[in-house]
Every structure is written in structure tokens, then in C-alpha cells.
Design a protein around this motif. Structure first.
Motif, PDB file in Angstrom:
ATOM      1  N   SER A 216       0.846  -1.200   0.000  1.00  0.00           N
ATOM      2  CA  SER A 216       0.000   0.000   0.000  1.00  0.00           C
ATOM      3  C   SER A 216       0.881   1.249   0.000  1.00  0.00           C
ATOM      4  O   SER A 216       2.041   1.208   0.414  1.00  0.00           O
ATOM      5  N   ASP A 217       0.328   2.344  -0.495  1.00  0.00           N
ATOM      6  CA  ASP A 217       1.116   3.583  -0.486  1.00  0.00           C
ATOM      7  C   ASP A 217       0.234   4.757  -0.068  1.00  0.00           C
ATOM      8  O   ASP A 217       0.222   5.807  -0.682  1.00  0.00           O
ATOM      9  N   GLU A 218      -0.477   4.537   1.030  1.00  0.00           N
ATOM     10  CA  GLU A 218      -1.392   5.554   1.517  1.00  0.00           C
ATOM     11  C   GLU A 218      -0.658   6.631   2.318  1.00  0.00           C
ATOM     12  O   GLU A 218      -1.025   7.806   2.290  1.00  0.00           O
ATOM     13  N   PHE A 219       0.395   6.252   3.035  1.00  0.00           N
ATOM     14  CA  PHE A 219       1.152   7.226   3.835  1.00  0.00           C
ATOM     15  C   PHE A 219       1.878   8.217   2.926  1.00  0.00           C
ATOM     16  O   PHE A 219       2.350   7.852   1.852  1.00  0.00           O
ATOM     17  N   CYS A 220       1.987   9.452   3.406  1.00  0.00           N
ATOM     18  CA  CYS A 220       2.660  10.477   2.605  1.00  0.00           C
ATOM     19  C   CYS A 220       3.686  11.235   3.434  1.00  0.00           C
ATOM     20  O   CYS A 220       3.584  11.311   4.658  1.00  0.00           O
ATOM     21  N   GLN A 221       4.637  11.810   2.718  1.00  0.00           N
ATOM     22  CA  GLN A 221       5.513  12.829   3.303  1.00  0.00           C
ATOM     23  C   GLN A 221       5.330  14.100   2.492  1.00  0.00           C
ATOM     24  O   GLN A 221       5.289  14.060   1.255  1.00  0.00           O
ATOM     25  N   GLU A 222       5.238  15.234   3.180  1.00  0.00           N
ATOM     26  CA  GLU A 222       5.047  16.509   2.491  1.00  0.00           C
ATOM     27  C   GLU A 222       6.267  17.403   2.719  1.00  0.00           C
ATOM     28  O   GLU A 222       6.848  17.395   3.805  1.00  0.00           O
ATOM     29  N   PHE A 223       6.597  18.140   1.678  1.00  0.00           N
ATOM     30  CA  PHE A 223       7.703  19.099   1.757  1.00  0.00           C
ATOM     31  C   PHE A 223       7.138  20.487   1.483  1.00  0.00           C
ATOM     32  O   PHE A 223       6.555  20.717   0.418  1.00  0.00           O
ATOM     33  N   PHE A 224       7.298  21.397   2.438  1.00  0.00           N
ATOM     34  CA  PHE A 224       6.775  22.768   2.316  1.00  0.00           C
ATOM     35  C   PHE A 224       7.920  23.693   1.912  1.00  0.00           C
ATOM     36  O   PHE A 224       8.954  23.726   2.576  1.00  0.00           O
ATOM     37  N   ASP A 225       7.690  24.449   0.853  1.00  0.00           N
ATOM     38  CA  ASP A 225       8.709  25.374   0.376  1.00  0.00           C
ATOM     39  C   ASP A 225       8.072  26.754   0.216  1.00  0.00           C
ATOM     40  O   ASP A 225       7.389  27.018  -0.767  1.00  0.00           O
ATOM     41  N   ASP A 226       8.246  27.618   1.218  1.00  0.00           N
ATOM     42  CA  ASP A 226       7.665  28.976   1.210  1.00  0.00           C
ATOM     43  C   ASP A 226       6.158  28.961   0.921  1.00  0.00           C
ATOM     44  O   ASP A 226       5.674  29.636   0.004  1.00  0.00           O
ATOM     45  N   VAL A 227       5.435  28.187   1.677  1.00  0.00           N
ATOM     46  CA  VAL A 227       3.974  28.107   1.500  1.00  0.00           C
ATOM     47  C   VAL A 227       3.318  29.232   2.314  1.00  0.00           C
ATOM     48  O   VAL A 227       3.494  29.313   3.531  1.00  0.00           O
ATOM     49  N   ARG A 228       2.569  30.085   1.622  1.00  0.00           N
ATOM     50  CA  ARG A 228       1.961  31.241   2.294  1.00  0.00           C
ATOM     51  C   ARG A 228       0.546  30.911   2.732  1.00  0.00           C
ATOM     52  O   ARG A 228      -0.249  30.398   1.948  1.00  0.00           O
TER      53      ARG A 228
END
Ligand SMILES: Cc1cc2nc3c(=O)[nH]c(=O)nc-3n(C[C@H](O)[C@H](O)[C@H](O)COP(=O)(O)OP(=O)(O)OC[C@H]3O[C@@H](n4cnc5c(N)ncnc54)[C@H](O)[C@@H]3O)c2cc1C
Length: 419
Positions: A216-228
């Protein structure tokens, strides 16, 4: 057959039994039967189907039973919700919307969100238009939640977010998140945090899916780059994120422990009352139901299930009466996780070799369910806070034992050494 609509009824004054009767009639006329097999977690078509089911329930006037009437809910009691859930067991329901969307994030928003935030999001959530997720855990660790390192720097009326979150369940298929970030690095760790509402799919947020051992590939990693994000996205107050997170974690323990009044229908997260019966079915299909060790495994699972159900009832009642503090939800979470572990161990024992290998594409092979469940057996003892953290909570907040010694409680977070 036509569905009754929210405007046809005045549910706020309706007795529980009459409400349940009306719900049963509506379900029989409108809901499809419960699927034989629990749909897989990553199934996008299933998610679309569940959004549509939730819309059907909204149109029928049964969405958000315990959510405030001013923000799209019915404003009814936990007893109304329990009666609805009981009636819904034979039917297909939007199971995956319960956790985290309804039971954790909408519940938190209902309690601590501003009126504008509640009016904007709660009706949309209850119509199945918005799925929510938690952006709490970070690659540096999830248990020490107050130690988050994602930064949110103020820029005029906005905040600029940078950093990474991980283990977010189905973020790729969700719409909004509650995201905990650090707004003040010069105060001790619990005091410099702020909770934000973040639109997930926007420039600056990259989402990577994580493949698990079961495929399964339900888990995620997020990368925030200057998110306003605008100042209006702050939940609670700036630098008051820890109290919002505490509220959220309380809802998470209740929801994952099976004691939330904000979830509706059966929960997929933990074993249900008929789990031991499922084990008997596997034993029969394999022709081992007369084997003493198999019979004792079924008994062990049934006992664990019965004890969990009893404990849940007692703890919930004591929490409602005020005899136990809200942190006692840790008992429910811990019990749900340990019960699930017993079930999965017993399931694998009964399934034997059939729980290890099965013919490709054979969804009904005896033992397959037990084998797949085994690969997920640790999930409940980590998600929503690990078993060890629940035990710490029970020791410190329920039993009044001394707090765990930490070196970073009083120093500015900036000065806390990090590996
Ligand atoms: C099914 C599932 C769904 C999840 N969904 C989400 C989600 O949607 N959003 C999200 O943000 N996160 C999510 N998580 C992440 C989850 O919150 C973390 O896994 C959890 O908080 C533990 O953090 P960690 O994995 O970084 O382990 P760590 O915090 O690194 O802990 C590792 C081990 O050390 C133990 N430990 C750590 N500190 C202590 C202590 N003080 N005392 C005793 N033992 C300790 C822990 O119990 C654990 O066994 C999910 C996890 C799972 C399994």
C-alpha cells in the motif's frame, strides 16, 4: 425511492428511539449493503464513492449528528449517534471519513475554530466535499510532538511555512490539513507553536507517497517550500497551538479508541464485535476448527474483544460523568491497540501457512485477510500516539504520578540541542 431531506424534519426535539426508527427506514430505502470485503486503503474510486455516500447521508438529514446545528450538524446527543451507528451496521457507509476527518479534525474545528472557519468548512465536510488530514509528525519523530521543527514566519498578514511532515494518512487524496508549526523559537517548546489550516494541493507543497511492506502507499511525506497561508488560517491563537494540539489529540484518542461521538457507522481501525466469528470462519475453511490450539486462539481473541468492549463502556461512562479526566481516553486508545494486536496474532496462528501465501488474485483465499492484517498489526500501537505514550499519559494525567523528566521544558527551543 426518495430520500427524506434535512428540511423535512425537526430532529432536535426527536427522542432517540424515534430517530433510530426513522434512520432505519431511511437506510433500508437508500443505502447499499455493507461490502463483503473492506476496501483497500489506497483505493481512489472507493474514496469517491464514500464522498458520494456522505452526500447522500447529508441529503437524507443524517449527517453530523453531534456537530453543532449552527454549522450544518444536527446538534443531537451521543445516544442519537450511537443509535444511528447501530442501525447502520448492515450498510455501506463512508467508513474512511470517520478518521481523521470527522472524529479528529472536524471535531477539533467544531470546538476551537473561529465562527468563520466553522461556517466555511464544517458544512462542506459534512457534505463529503472536504477530506482532512493531520500534518503533525515530522521526520525527526512523532512522539515528541511539541518538538516540531516546521517553521511559520510571519510576513505582514500572512505566515510562510517551511519544513516537512510525514506519516500523513492519505494526504494525496485529501483537501485540507491542520498543520502544527513553530512561530516562536525563543520560548520553551510548548509555547511557540501555532496550528494552521492549510490547503493541501497548492504550489509549494510536494507530496511523496511512501510504499509500505504490504504494497500500500497511503502514507505520505510533504515538503513545504515557502507556503503562504493567511492569518485567518490560524486555529485558536498564534503561539497557542499546543492547546489546540492537545484538544486534537484528545479527539484522536477517543476516535481511534472507538469512543468518539463525532464518528458515524463502524470504524475500520480496530477489531469489531464479530472478529472472533471471522476467525472461526477461517478455521472452518481450513478444516482446523477442531484443533485444540486453534480453539484456544479463538477463545483468546474473543476474551480480548469482550474485555475491550467492557472497558470502553466503563471508561466512556466515567469520562461522561466526570469521574475520569479527558486524558483517560488513553485507556481506550491503548486497549484498542493491544486488542488489535491479540486479534492479529490469533488470526495468523489460525491461518497458518495460508496467512503467509495465497494464490495471486484470489481475494477470498482463507487466511489472506489474517496475513494482510498481520502486516498492519503495529499501526494502531503507533498511529494516534504510541502505546508507550498512552502509558505515560495514564501515569501522569490520570494516576497523578510524577512527570517524565525532560531537559528541554524550560529552555528556549532555539537552545535545545538537536541530533
Ligand atoms: C496508521 C498510522 C497513521 C498515522 N497517521 C498520521 C497522520 O495522519 N498524521 C501525522 O502527523 N502522523 C500520523 N502518524 C504518525 C504517528 O503519529 C507517529 O508514528 C507516532 O506519533 C510515533 O512517532 P514516530 O513514528 O516518529 O516514533 P518515535 O516518536 O520516534 O518513537 C519511536 C519509539 O520510541 C518510543 N518513545 C518515544 N518517546 C518515548 C517516551 N518519552 N517514553 C517512552 N517511549 C517513547 C515510542 O513509543 C516508539 O515506540 C500515523 C502513524 C500510523 C502508524
Amino acid at each position: 425511492m426518495s430520500a427524506s431531506t434535512a428540511s423535512d424534519v425537526r430532529p432536535e426535539s426527536e427522542p432517540v428511539e424515534a430517530f433510530a426508527e426513522r434512520a432505519r427506514a431511511w437506510m433500508a430505502a437508500n443505502l447499499p449493503p455493507r461490502p463483503d470485503r473492506v476496501p483497500s486503503r489506497g483505493d481512489q474510486a472507493r474514496r469517491t464513492h464514500e464522498r458520494a455516500l456522505q452526500r447522500l447521508i447529508w441529503d437524507g438529514g443524517f449527517a453530523g449528528i453531534c456537530f453543532p446545528a449552527a454549522f450544518g450538524g444536527l446538534g443531537l446527543s451521543a445516544a442519537h449517534q450511537a443509535a444511528f451507528t447501530e442501525a447502520s451496521l448492515p450498510y455501506d457507509m463512508p467508513y474512511s471519513l470517520n478518521v481523521p476527518t470527522f472524529g479528529i479534525l472536524a471535531a477539533t474545528l467544531a470546538e476551537v475554530g473561529s465562527d468563520a472557519q466553522r461556517a466555511r468548512h464544517l458544512p462542506a465536510i459534512l457534505r463529503g466535499e472536504e477530506l482532512w488530514v493531520q500534518f503533525l509528525s515530522e521526520p525527526t519523530g512523532g512522539s515528541d510532538l511539541a518538538g516540531v521543527r516546521m517553521r511559520a514566519d510571519r510576513d505582514g498578514d500572512e505566515f510562510v511555512l517551511n519544513g516537512s511532515k510525514i506519516w500523513s494518512s492519505a494526504a494525496f487524496a485529501s483537501d485540507w490539513a491542520m498543520c502544527l508549526a513553530r512561530t516562536d523559537w525563543d520560548v520553551p517548546k510548548h509555547r511557540g507553536l501555532t496550528m494552521f489550516i492549510v490547503k493541501i494541493h497548492q504550489p509549494g507543497i510536494r507530496i511523496d507517497r511512501i510504499r509500505q511492506v504490504d504494497g500500500s502507499d497511503e502514507f505520505c511525506q510533504e515538503f513545504f517550500d515557502d507556503v503562504r497561508v493567511p492569518g485567518s488560517a490560524v486555529v485558536g491563537g498564534v503561539d497557542d497551538g499546543w492547546s489546540v494540539a492537545t484538544q486534537l489529540l484528545g479527539h484522536e484518542r477517543a476516535a481511534v479508541g472507538g469512543a468518539s461521538k463525532y464518528t458515524s457507522g463502524r470504524l475500520l481501525l480496530h477489531a469489531e464485535g464479530d472478529f472472533a466469528a471471522d476467525l472461526v470462519a477461517v478455521a472452518r475453511a481450513r478444516g482446523v476448527d477442531g484443533t485444540p490450539s486453534v480453539r484456544s486462539a479463538v477463545a483468546r481473541a474473543r476474551i480480548a474483544e469482550t474485555v475491550h468492549a467492557q472497558l470502553t463502556g466503563h471508561v466512556m461512562a466515567a469520562m461522561i460523568d466526570g469521574e475520569l479526566p479527558p486524558s483517560a481516553g488513553a485507556y481506550l486508545k491503548l486497549s484498542a491497540a493491544t486488542t488489535r494486536m491479540v486479534h492479529d496474532e490469533c488470526g495468523l496462528q489460525i491461518a497458518g501457512v495460508d496467512g503467509v501465501a495465497w494464490p495471486a488474485g484470489d481475494g477470498s483465499a482463507p487466511g489472506r485477510g489474517a496475513g494482510e492484517a498481520t502486516l498492519w498489526r503495529q499501526a494502531l500501537s503507533l498511529g494516534g500516539g504510541s502505546n508507550e505514550m498512552q502509558r505515560n499519559l495514564i501515569a501522569e494525567r490520570v494516576l497523578g504520578m510524577p512527570r517524565e523528566a525532560t531537559a528541554d521544558h524550560r529552555v528556549p527551543y532555539r537552545d535545545v540541542p538537536h541530533a
